[in-house]
Design an enzyme around this catalytic site. Sequence first.
Site, PDB file in Angstrom:
ATOM      1  CD1 TRP A 120      -7.557  14.139   3.169  1.00  0.00           C
ATOM      2  CD2 TRP A 120      -8.811  14.750   1.423  1.00  0.00           C
ATOM      3  NE1 TRP A 120      -8.179  13.011   2.689  1.00  0.00           N
ATOM      4  CE2 TRP A 120      -8.948  13.354   1.616  1.00  0.00           C
ATOM      5  CE3 TRP A 120      -9.514  15.358   0.369  1.00  0.00           C
ATOM      6  CZ2 TRP A 120      -9.763  12.551   0.800  1.00  0.00           C
ATOM      7  CZ3 TRP A 120     -10.318  14.558  -0.438  1.00  0.00           C
ATOM      8  CH2 TRP A 120     -10.432  13.176  -0.223  1.00  0.00           C
ATOM      9  CG  ASP A 123     -10.806   6.577   6.750  1.00  0.00           C
ATOM     10  OD1 ASP A 123     -11.248   7.100   5.726  1.00  0.00           O
ATOM     11  OD2 ASP A 123     -10.116   5.543   6.742  1.00  0.00           O
ATOM     12  CD1 TRP A 147      -6.303  10.385   1.598  1.00  0.00           C
ATOM     13  CD2 TRP A 147      -4.641   9.849   0.200  1.00  0.00           C
ATOM     14  NE1 TRP A 147      -5.644   9.303   2.123  1.00  0.00           N
ATOM     15  CE2 TRP A 147      -4.626   8.953   1.290  1.00  0.00           C
ATOM     16  CE3 TRP A 147      -3.676   9.710  -0.797  1.00  0.00           C
ATOM     17  CZ2 TRP A 147      -3.688   7.912   1.393  1.00  0.00           C
ATOM     18  CZ3 TRP A 147      -2.745   8.687  -0.698  1.00  0.00           C
ATOM     19  CH2 TRP A 147      -2.762   7.791   0.393  1.00  0.00           C
ATOM     20  CG  PHE A 186      -2.931   4.680   6.077  1.00  0.00           C
ATOM     21  CD1 PHE A 186      -2.352   5.887   5.690  1.00  0.00           C
ATOM     22  CD2 PHE A 186      -3.228   3.746   5.086  1.00  0.00           C
ATOM     23  CE1 PHE A 186      -2.088   6.156   4.345  1.00  0.00           C
ATOM     24  CE2 PHE A 186      -2.974   3.999   3.746  1.00  0.00           C
ATOM     25  CZ  PHE A 186      -2.400   5.206   3.369  1.00  0.00           C
ATOM     26  NE  ARG A 252      -6.062   0.520   3.742  1.00  0.00           N
ATOM     27  CZ  ARG A 252      -5.831  -0.007   2.546  1.00  0.00           C
ATOM     28  NH1 ARG A 252      -4.733  -0.693   2.318  1.00  0.00           N
ATOM     29  NH2 ARG A 252      -6.700   0.151   1.572  1.00  0.00           N
ATOM     30  CG  ASP A 253      -7.770   0.709   7.827  1.00  0.00           C
ATOM     31  OD1 ASP A 253      -6.759   1.422   7.862  1.00  0.00           O
ATOM     32  OD2 ASP A 253      -8.505   0.627   6.829  1.00  0.00           O
ATOM     33  CD  GLU A 312      -9.918   1.198   1.996  1.00  0.00           C
ATOM     34  OE1 GLU A 312      -8.794   1.516   1.592  1.00  0.00           O
ATOM     35  OE2 GLU A 312     -10.933   1.900   1.796  1.00  0.00           O
ATOM     36  CD1 TRP A 392     -12.978   7.204  -2.522  1.00  0.00           C
ATOM     37  CD2 TRP A 392     -11.703   8.941  -3.124  1.00  0.00           C
ATOM     38  NE1 TRP A 392     -11.980   7.339  -1.583  1.00  0.00           N
ATOM     39  CE2 TRP A 392     -11.180   8.398  -1.936  1.00  0.00           C
ATOM     40  CE3 TRP A 392     -11.062  10.047  -3.703  1.00  0.00           C
ATOM     41  CZ2 TRP A 392     -10.053   8.921  -1.296  1.00  0.00           C
ATOM     42  CZ3 TRP A 392      -9.937  10.554  -3.066  1.00  0.00           C
ATOM     43  CH2 TRP A 392      -9.446   9.988  -1.883  1.00  0.00           C
TER      44      TRP A 392
HETATM   45  C1  FRU Z   1     -10.204   4.365   3.990  1.00  0.00           C
HETATM   46  C2  FRU Z   1      -8.696   4.370   4.009  1.00  0.00           C
HETATM   47  C3  FRU Z   1      -8.151   3.421   5.049  1.00  0.00           C
HETATM   48  C4  FRU Z   1      -6.787   3.965   5.304  1.00  0.00           C
HETATM   49  C5  FRU Z   1      -7.013   5.453   5.177  1.00  0.00           C
HETATM   50  C6  FRU Z   1      -5.887   6.206   4.557  1.00  0.00           C
HETATM   51  O1  FRU Z   1     -10.740   5.541   3.475  1.00  0.00           O
HETATM   52  O2  FRU Z   1      -8.187   4.061   2.721  1.00  0.00           O
HETATM   53  O3  FRU Z   1      -8.157   2.068   4.667  1.00  0.00           O
HETATM   54  O4  FRU Z   1      -6.290   3.604   6.561  1.00  0.00           O
HETATM   55  O5  FRU Z   1      -8.174   5.627   4.389  1.00  0.00           O
HETATM   56  O6  FRU Z   1      -6.126   7.582   4.589  1.00  0.00           O
END
Ligand code: FRU
Length: 556
Positions: A120, A123, A147, A186, A252-253, A312, A392
């Site tokens: 899998w 991002d 995932w 992540f 995050r990110d 995100e 999704w």
């Molecule tokens: C977006 C996301 C991010 C996160 C990652 C986790 O697709 O949900 O926000 O860092 O994927 O895999």
Amino acid sequence: MKSTITLSASYQLEFWAQGPGSIRIVRDDDLLWQVPAFSSHPDFFRYHHREVGVVTLEWDRSEAILWAYGYDPQTVTETGITIFEFGAEGLALRTGPEIDARLRSDPARPVMHFSPIRQWMNDPNGLCKIGETWHIFYQFHPAGTDWGPMHWGHAVSTDLFNWTHLPVFLHPEQNLWRLGATGGAFSGNAFEDRDGSRMFFYTERLPAYDLFKGYREVQKLARPGRGLLHATSVETVIAVRPEADGVDHDFRDPKVWWDEGARAYRMALGSALFGDPAVLLYGSDNLIDWSYLGPIYRAPAHYRENGARAVECPDFFPLGDKWVMLMAFVGYTEPATGRHNLSFALVGEFKDDAFVPDTGELQVLDFGTDFYAMQTFRAGERQVAFAWLFNWEDRKPAGSPYSGEMSLPREISLDSTGRLLMRPSAELQNAWRADPLVREADGSFKLNDAPFELFITGNLEGSRVAATERDALAFEIVVTGGRVSVRLPQDDGRIRYEAECALAADLRIIYDRGIIEIFADNGAICGTRRSYTNIAPDKIEIMSSARFILSERQAV
Ligand code: FRU
């Protein structure tokens, strides 16, 4: 089963396995290494060989070894990893061109677009160009095609199209499978400091037992070891979210940059403020100690009210004399069309740590929505980007060895009115020849099993493009009433994938085994769909009063 191979002095074998099953590495009659019994959950193993020699691998259940590869750290950046396929007939080793040939032999795998060898992917992460080498890192679950605990996969290229696969770069800080949890390494970005040192900022989601509540996300700094093969030093730089300021879940990110205006480092984070999707700003003088400076964007209540949970993968960068903010609104459903998880752009000024968009209106990044978590990076004079072609809504049919593809590399620019434009990057022309196709007697075009590209210029109003596989619809693109729309066989009308075209004077469609990328109005209107049905169209009909050119794309 047994197989004898020769390993170099510093050879490393890395694999993920889940029991029942076992493996032994034997030289002559000596046992060099073994896993007597795999566990009932996936585990990661690394065997480090220490001297040149012939060894025998012995294993009992091939299916227990979920993903395995080997490499010599001295040469892997040139050769790439060697994949180890354990099977009933023995062990198959494949490297470089043999991996490519194997991937191309899968009729359901796009050929122009990046995809993981197995398992899998989501991002794009850590995108950068170092010297002449492009690096793509990506969210990767090595133990399955769904995932799961997140790692960073890694590949390099010198032309943005032909990729050499490298070892997994980042692992979660804990064995999440063992903990019965999700989370892990992540998304995040690459950062090059003013002295040329390179590092990565990313989020670790600590063991989470529920996908939607109670998890903690911390921001980390990873420094790469020699050859950029593995993250060798990792430290947490932001451990707690600003709860008292209304940030009580996603956080995050990170995207980090050196800010000339502030003469300090800045970090943008995707989050939610009192439930509204938001982008938060952090500041630092040393990349280690960060303080919260406040939100730089908070979405109107409409988005929260329609399911948006957080921003995100925010991206924030200067382009010309403007600043561009990119965001993905996870959970959002657009009432008018039913599309969800849309990504948006805002263009404006960034001064004194405040972002002031030129217009309050969010520009939809991609009307097809199978285009998510786009990440951009600077490469010389260009802002280059990749996105993950997934939303999704649909997924690869069961049994596929992998899941997830990246968009074509794109170049980002602004037009004179401040709209964001996305176009396939110039490297496409060098890596893929365009051979024009000839019209059949009935006016249609016969397609071979190769990517193709259609350019239409002129007045597009009333144009219709329909591709079919054995007379069944593969996809249809229509321009009518100043709107462009795309339809796949599985679309039942509940969700409408369409956009308004201001000019409706140019349309470019690139198709690659189920991936449809549409660029209209010079790249101001983009739409991407990933279809899993009738993905090998044999015929295309183009009804248009405008001029067009249809070409088959062949790798150079
Ligand atoms: C977006 C996301 C991010 C996160 C990652 C986790 O697709 O949900 O926000 O860092 O994927 O895999």
